[in-house]
Design a protein around this motif. Structure first.
Motif: not given
Length: 198
Positions: A169-198
């Motif tokens: 469970e500790d490992a899942k919590r740490a991994t969940d945070f890293a996945l959430a951080l990746a979404q926040f820093l890289f995935v969502l900004p990329s989607r927003v940029a693509r969305g606004r580009g359309k």
């Protein structure tokens, strides 16, 4: 992928076992209130952990089940928009959930790699997290969670005899945070940029 007697996944979405033996346990058909949109639902059980994966496929006019179009739980994957080094650490953390000490350290390495990718290269991870919060790159709450992951990883790296060994469970919590951080820093900004580009 079709609903056969077994399905092939890279990892079990429950226990992260590589190439799990997922065998069909049962299935049933449903349709909407008009008798249309027929679907075949099939459950597959992992022979390692006993976790169940539910799949669904549409049944066509010829009464044939098509390819699987949805699956629950969805196997965890790292988005292609995450920088390569952080992506590799994160994929390895996900793959090693069954070895919690390693997964916690890999999750912390993924966090560190993401912050470095954002230009925060000076000092140590503690300083990078603090700077990221000060620069409003992450929220204060995210910084607090990042520090928890960092401290958990430190316990493992420095073999702190006072600290309890991490659980899955500790490992899942740490991994969940890293996945959430990746979404926040890289995935969502990329989607927003693509969305606004359309």
């Amino acid at each position: 992928m079709k609903q056969e007697s077994t399905i092939s996944l890279e990892r079990c979405p429950h226990c992260s076992t590589a190439k799990p033996n997922l065998t069909r346990t049962n299935g049933f058909e449903t349709s909407n209130s008009s008798g249309n949109f027929r679907r075949l639902w099939v459950c597959y059980a992992c022979r390692t952990c006993g976790g169940v994966v539910l799949t669904t496929a549409v049944i066509n006019e010829r009464n044939q089940s098509q390819a699987i179009h949805d699956m629950w739980p969805t196997p965890t994957s790292v988005d292609a928009n995450v920088p390569q080094r952080a992506k590799q650490y994160l994929e390895q953390a996900i793959a090693s959930i069954h070895a919690p000490s390693g997964a916690v350290m890999l999750a912390a390495s993924a966090v560190d790699a993401m912050l470095k990718e954002k230009g925060l290269k000076d000092g140590n991870l503690y300083g990078r997290i603090k700077t990221a919060a000060t620069q409003h790159l992450i929220t204060e709450e995210m910084a607090a969670w990042a520090h928890e992951v960092r401290l958990d990883a430190n316990d493992e790296r420095h073999v702190d005899e006072e600290a309890e060994l991490p659980t899955t469970e500790d490992a899942k919590r740490a991994t969940d945070f890293a996945l959430a951080l990746a979404q926040f820093l890289f995935v969502l900004p990329s989607r927003v940029a693509r969305g606004r580009g359309k």
